[in-house]
Design a protein around this motif. Structure first.
Motif, short mmCIF file in Angstrom:
data_model
loop_
_atom_site.label_atom_id
_atom_site.label_comp_id
_atom_site.label_asym_id
_atom_site.label_seq_id
_atom_site.Cartn_x
_atom_site.Cartn_y
_atom_site.Cartn_z
N ILE A 152 -8.34 2.52 -0.89
CA ILE A 152 -8.40 3.80 -0.18
C ILE A 152 -6.98 4.20 0.19
N ALA A 153 -6.59 5.41 -0.21
CA ALA A 153 -5.21 5.86 0.01
C ALA A 153 -5.19 7.22 0.70
N ARG A 154 -4.27 7.37 1.65
CA ARG A 154 -4.14 8.63 2.37
C ARG A 154 -3.19 9.55 1.58
N THR A 155 -3.66 9.96 0.42
CA THR A 155 -2.90 10.82 -0.48
C THR A 155 -3.82 11.95 -0.95
N ALA A 193 -4.71 0.98 1.03
CA ALA A 193 -5.06 -0.42 1.31
C ALA A 193 -6.33 -0.79 0.56
N PHE A 194 -6.44 -2.06 0.23
CA PHE A 194 -7.67 -2.57 -0.36
C PHE A 194 -8.67 -2.88 0.74
N PRO A 232 -5.91 3.09 10.60
CA PRO A 232 -4.47 3.08 10.89
C PRO A 232 -3.58 3.57 9.73
N LEU A 233 -4.16 3.81 8.55
CA LEU A 233 -3.34 4.18 7.39
C LEU A 233 -2.52 5.44 7.65
N LYS A 234 -1.22 5.33 7.39
CA LYS A 234 -0.33 6.48 7.53
C LYS A 234 -0.35 7.30 6.24
N GLY A 249 0.80 -1.22 0.00
CA GLY A 249 0.00 0.00 0.00
C GLY A 249 0.82 1.27 0.00
N LYS A 250 2.14 1.16 0.25
CA LYS A 250 2.99 2.35 0.31
C LYS A 250 3.06 3.02 -1.07
#
Length: 362
Positions: A185-188, A178-179, A171-173, A82-83
């Motif tokens: 869904i991405a924290r971007t 993540a799927f 918890p996503l940094k 996911g990175k």
């Protein structure tokens, strides 16, 4: 050629969106007030339709090796699923074909998001470079994409999730995705605020849009997207850089992974030659010290010669005219900008003005 429409087209009309042609797509420039939409994202949360962007899935045993050759940044940095990695894709003369984000899913699966206006040339270039590698590139035109951005964006998205989804998303940094089933869904984002970019089946588009608006997240158009990204010092392809400029003169030297020396990525030799000869220009931020508004293509006069504004606007957050510009490498702390034949003083700063709603100007 007729313009294309995203799955949210009717929803934009219902929300009062003023539609314009953007890179061959009918997209909302605003829903009534670009200024209000800008402030909404800086103070609360807004949703952008970014389904015009191109999502590509790369799969195969040679995926990593291929991307290490294709991109100036090095996907070997990505080791956790996911990175995300931001990179330029260069041509042989180190001109920027496009800038993109690549998400590492595993050693044989990467998701790549490229710009809408460069879709055809990007895919053609990537397919051409794929020859000899055991990997396949698939466009995911079956997916829709939304960006939810702002200080309250994550909390409001979380309010829509059942517990099992929340356990994955919360918890996503930053710069990680993540799927969740067939969703990614991405924290971007592209605003300098926190939030998510959501990729999901286009068949769910209208239902998702309605739920997001019901959660108190306002629709935001392309106009505010541009002022937000400029305040955040984020480059726009075709405006701040293109195939005639290298990362070294576009403020993107930080995206070049020079190590290991053995990695022969496309454009490396041209970059090394440019570096060895001495980079002639630098990419800077400008803050106007006189009254006026800075716009792209305005001439910049420095001690070391002449430069040009690439992106300029009036910053709603700062209440100042700001810009990004390409100027001679010897340019000092002040310069003058030609606005309608008159020279106006400007301060030279780092090309980054606002982060998380606050000024980062020294």
């Amino acid at each position: 050629m007729s313009t294309k429409r995203t799955p949210f087209y009717q929803k934009h009309l219902t929300a009062g969106g003023k539609m314009v042609d953007f890179a061959g797509w009918e997209m909302p420039i605003h829903y009534g007030s670009q200024l209000q939409e800008h402030k909404q994202v800086r103070s609360d949360a807004g949703v952008f339709d970014v389904s015009h962007m191109t999502i590509l899935d790369l799969k195969g045993t040679d995926s990593k090796a291929y991307l290490q050759h294709l991109l100036a940044n090095d996907v070997a940095k990505l080791t956790s699923s996911g990175k995300a990695l931001y990179s330029c894709m260069l041509n042989n003369s180190a001109g920027i074909v496009d800038d993109l984000i690549v998400y590492y899913i595993d050693e044989m699966f990467y998701r790549i998001v490229v710009n809408a206006g460069t879709r055809e040339k990007d895919i053609a270039w990537m397919q051409q470079q794929l020859q000899g590698y055991q990997a396949t590139l698939t466009e995911r035109s079956d997916l829709a994409m939304l960006a939810v951005q702002g200080p309250n964006a994550r909390t409001k998205v979380f309010s829509l999730m059942p517990a099992h989804e929340l356990a994955i998303a919360e918890p996503l940094k930053p710069f990680t995705g993540a799927f969740i089933g067939d969703w990614f869904i991405a924290r971007t984002g592209y605003t300098g605020e926190d939030g998510f970019e959501l990729m999901f089946p286009a068949t769910q588009a209208e239902k998702v849009w309605d739920a997001i608006l019901a959660a108190g997240i306002a629709p935001i158009g392309l106009g505010a997207r541009d002022t937000l990204r400029l305040e955040a010092g984020m480059n726009l392809y075709g405006t701040d850089m293109d195939e005639t400029t290298s990362p070294l003169v576009s403020g993107l030297g930080w995206t070049i992974a020079w190590e290991p020396n053995s990695r022969d990525f496309i454009g490396r030799k041209a970059l090394e030659a440019e570096k060895a000869a001495g980079v002639q220009h630098k990419f800077v931020g400008l803050v106007l010290e006189d009254k006026g508004v800075l716009r792209s293509h305005m001439k910049v006069h420095c001690e070391g010669g002449e430069g040009e504004i690439t992106s300029g606007t009036f910053s709603p957050t700062l209440g100042l005219a700001i810009a990004m510009a390409r100027v001679p490498a010897s340019c000092g702390e002040h310069c003058q900008v030609d606005i309608r034949g008159k020279l106006h003083r400007a301060k030279v700063v780092k090309p980054n003005f606002v982060r998380h709603g606050k000024s980062v100007l020294a």
